[in-house]
Design a protein around this motif. Structure first.
Motif, PDB file in Angstrom:
ATOM      1  N   GLY A 117       0.827  -1.200   0.000  1.00 19.54           N
ATOM      2  CA  GLY A 117       0.000   0.000   0.000  1.00 19.54           C
ATOM      3  C   GLY A 117       0.863   1.253   0.000  1.00 19.54           C
ATOM      4  N   THR A 118       1.871   1.245   0.864  1.00 21.63           N
ATOM      5  CA  THR A 118       2.734   2.421   1.011  1.00 21.63           C
ATOM      6  C   THR A 118       3.447   2.764  -0.301  1.00 21.63           C
ATOM      7  N   ILE A 119       3.948   1.747  -0.999  1.00 23.03           N
ATOM      8  CA  ILE A 119       4.702   2.024  -2.241  1.00 23.03           C
ATOM      9  C   ILE A 119       3.798   2.722  -3.257  1.00 23.03           C
ATOM     10  N   ASN A 120       2.520   2.342  -3.265  1.00 18.15           N
ATOM     11  CA  ASN A 120       1.563   2.974  -4.176  1.00 18.15           C
ATOM     12  C   ASN A 120       1.212   4.394  -3.746  1.00 18.15           C
ATOM     13  N   VAL A 121       0.837   4.549  -2.485  1.00 23.07           N
ATOM     14  CA  VAL A 121       0.396   5.864  -2.010  1.00 23.07           C
ATOM     15  C   VAL A 121       1.525   6.877  -2.140  1.00 23.07           C
ATOM     16  N   GLU A 122       2.745   6.459  -1.802  1.00 21.04           N
ATOM     17  CA  GLU A 122       3.865   7.404  -1.873  1.00 21.04           C
ATOM     18  C   GLU A 122       4.197   7.783  -3.320  1.00 21.04           C
ATOM     19  N   ARG A 123       4.054   6.836  -4.247  1.00 20.07           N
ATOM     20  CA  ARG A 123       4.279   7.167  -5.666  1.00 20.07           C
ATOM     21  C   ARG A 123       3.247   8.195  -6.145  1.00 20.07           C
ATOM     22  N   LEU A 124       1.976   7.922  -5.830  1.00 20.28           N
ATOM     23  CA  LEU A 124       0.914   8.833  -6.281  1.00 20.28           C
ATOM     24  C   LEU A 124       1.103  10.213  -5.665  1.00 20.28           C
ATOM     25  N   ARG A 125       1.411  10.243  -4.361  1.00 18.69           N
ATOM     26  CA  ARG A 125       1.605  11.521  -3.675  1.00 18.69           C
ATOM     27  C   ARG A 125       2.773  12.284  -4.307  1.00 18.69           C
ATOM     28  N   ALA A 126       3.890  11.579  -4.538  1.00 22.19           N
ATOM     29  CA  ALA A 126       5.083  12.227  -5.103  1.00 22.19           C
ATOM     30  C   ALA A 126       4.787  12.794  -6.492  1.00 22.19           C
ATOM     31  N   ASP A 127       3.908  12.134  -7.238  1.00 20.99           N
ATOM     32  CA  ASP A 127       3.598  12.593  -8.597  1.00 20.99           C
ATOM     33  C   ASP A 127       2.498  13.646  -8.616  1.00 20.99           C
ATOM     34  N   GLY A 128       1.973  14.018  -7.435  1.00 24.58           N
ATOM     35  CA  GLY A 128       1.040  15.140  -7.364  1.00 24.58           C
ATOM     36  C   GLY A 128      -0.426  14.768  -7.298  1.00 24.58           C
ATOM     37  N   VAL A 129      -0.739  13.487  -7.096  1.00 23.06           N
ATOM     38  CA  VAL A 129      -2.136  13.062  -6.981  1.00 23.06           C
ATOM     39  C   VAL A 129      -2.629  13.325  -5.549  1.00 23.06           C
ATOM     40  N   ASP A 130      -3.857  13.840  -5.418  1.00 25.02           N
ATOM     41  CA  ASP A 130      -4.498  14.000  -4.107  1.00 25.02           C
ATOM     42  C   ASP A 130      -4.824  12.597  -3.578  1.00 25.02           C
ATOM     43  N   VAL A 131      -4.164  12.199  -2.472  1.00 22.44           N
ATOM     44  CA  VAL A 131      -4.330  10.844  -1.932  1.00 22.44           C
ATOM     45  C   VAL A 131      -5.208  10.835  -0.678  1.00 22.44           C
ATOM     46  N   SER A 132      -5.918  11.967  -0.434  1.00 18.48           N
ATOM     47  CA  SER A 132      -6.699  12.087   0.805  1.00 18.48           C
ATOM     48  C   SER A 132      -7.854  11.093   0.883  1.00 18.48           C
ATOM     49  N   ALA A 133      -8.304  10.584  -0.269  1.00 21.52           N
ATOM     50  CA  ALA A 133      -9.437   9.642  -0.280  1.00 21.52           C
ATOM     51  C   ALA A 133      -8.980   8.204  -0.533  1.00 21.52           C
ATOM     52  N   ILE A 134      -7.704   7.925  -0.265  1.00 24.19           N
ATOM     53  CA  ILE A 134      -7.253   6.525  -0.279  1.00 24.19           C
ATOM     54  C   ILE A 134      -7.353   6.012   1.156  1.00 24.19           C
ATOM     55  N   ALA A 135      -8.277   5.075   1.385  1.00 26.00           N
ATOM     56  CA  ALA A 135      -8.486   4.524   2.727  1.00 26.00           C
ATOM     57  C   ALA A 135      -7.461   3.428   3.004  1.00 26.00           C
ATOM     58  N   THR A 136      -7.072   3.287   4.273  1.00 25.26           N
ATOM     59  CA  THR A 136      -6.252   2.151   4.686  1.00 25.26           C
ATOM     60  C   THR A 136      -7.160   1.170   5.418  1.00 25.26           C
TER      61      THR A 136
END
Ligand code: ATP
Ligand code: MG
Length: 320
Positions: free
Chosen positions: A66-85
């Motif tokens: 999960g972390t590898i995905n969320v951090e990639r999206l965040r680093a590329d500028g995607v709003d990740v506030s609605a990704i639930a854990t």
């Protein structure tokens, strides 16, 4: 109202790839990965890298995948506030191995993973409430539980004057005359931009020829169709611009996964930035072509500057 934000709802996965060509996973073998993946995630990452405002409603497990995905999206500028854990469920995964003829064998862990738990949470509703475009990825639409969240997102965004794009990458569901087909028809009825690949166009329109399919879909009120033709490039169809063809870039294909998602994202983001279809197709073909030269579904996502360089290096014209 600000309609600049593009969102999608759907699965986030890691992809783990066999390093050898062959049939399936029936013997011990080597793999490379995890790579960030999931068609909606690849799409939204490409929207952000191209310069569009982007967000995703999704779910991951409380684990490194999960972390590898969320951090990639965040680093590329995607709003990740609605990704639930999701506690107690692993992040989705796909093991993939290529056969000599290019076909693929998979072992999927999606529906019963955290990915299958993507829902309209409070954070998701907050994101949807400020967005102006929803991209419906057929693969996400086919996951039980996610379809309802997508339908709600589409209704909300349409109600505030926003628009919808649809990649019907679900051939099996499309071909069935059942609930799945009805859901697809419901999405087609509100689609502004359709992004089919190959004969998904014919199946979506229930037509025998490309011309008949295009006519039927434009009659339905779909504003434009951008048709993906793999190494043969792409075509655009609309009442306003007619037919526009764009030849593919010549590249060495290393891994085709993600090409269609990056194509769709670059096309949509170009159009939303006000570019004409011919120029949007050029960016989209370039994004698809760059993706297939890299191993890993999200590794070939390109910035607009990288696409400008790639297009110029190929001697193609970006134009005005
Ligand atoms: P996916 O395999 O991700 O599902 P898709 O079937 O939805 O993809 P494709 O038509 O395979 O979509 O690829 C999208 C675009 O990417 C094509 O229209 C083309 O412009 C570009 N592309 C894909 N494969 C190649 C290739 N081998 N060489 C050059 N360009 C390619
Ligand atoms: Mg596709």
């Amino acid at each position: 109202e600000d309609l600049g934000l593009t969102i999608t709802v759907g699965e986030i996965l890691v992809e783990i790839m066999a390093t050898t060509v062959g049939a399936g996973f029936l013997s011990p073998q080597s793999f490379v990965g995890p790579f960030p993946s999931g068609a909606p995630a690849i799409f939204i990452d490409q929207v952000a890298r191209f310069g569009g405002a982007a967000g995703i409603v999704a779910a991951v497990g409380a684990d490194d995948f999960g972390t590898i995905n969320v951090e990639r999206l965040r680093a590329d500028g995607v709003d990740v506030s609605a990704i639930a854990t999701i506690q107690g469920r692993p992040t989705g995964s796909a093991f993939v191995r290529y056969r000599p003829d290019g076909a693929r064998d998979f072992v999927f862990n999606i529906t019963h993973s955290a990915a299958g738990e993507a829902r309209m949470t409070e954070a998701a509703r907050a994101l949807v409430a400020k967005s102006g475009h929803v991209h419906v990825m057929g693969s996400a639409f086919a996951i039980p539980g996610i379809a309802a969240a997508l339908v709600e997102a589409v209704a909300t965004v349409k109600a505030r004057g926003g628009s919808v794009s649809f990649d019907p990458n679900i051939r099996k569901e499309l071909a069935q005359a059942d609930e799945g087909r009805k859901l697809v028809d419901d999405v087609l009825a509100v689609t502004d931009l359709l992004l089919p690949s190959g004969d998904e166009l014919l199946v979506a329109a229930d037509a025998a020829t490309e011309e008949a399919a295009v006519e039927r879909l434009l009659d339905l009120g779909i504003g434009e169709i951008a048709l993906k033709r793999g190494s043969a490039g792409s075509s655009h169809f609309s009442r306003q611009f007619g037919r526009v063809d764009c030849p593919a870039f010549s590249v060495e294909e290393v891994d085709p996964t993600g090409a269609g998602d990056c194509f769709g994202a670059a096309y949509l983001t170009s159009r939303r930035a006000g570019l004409a279809p011919a120029r949007a197709l050029l960016y989209a073909n370039a994004a698809g072509a760059r993706t297939v030269t890299r191993q890993g579904p999200m590794e070939g996502v390109s910035s607009r500057e990288e696409l400008d360089e790639f297009i110029a290096a190929a001697g193609r014209e970006v134009g005005i």
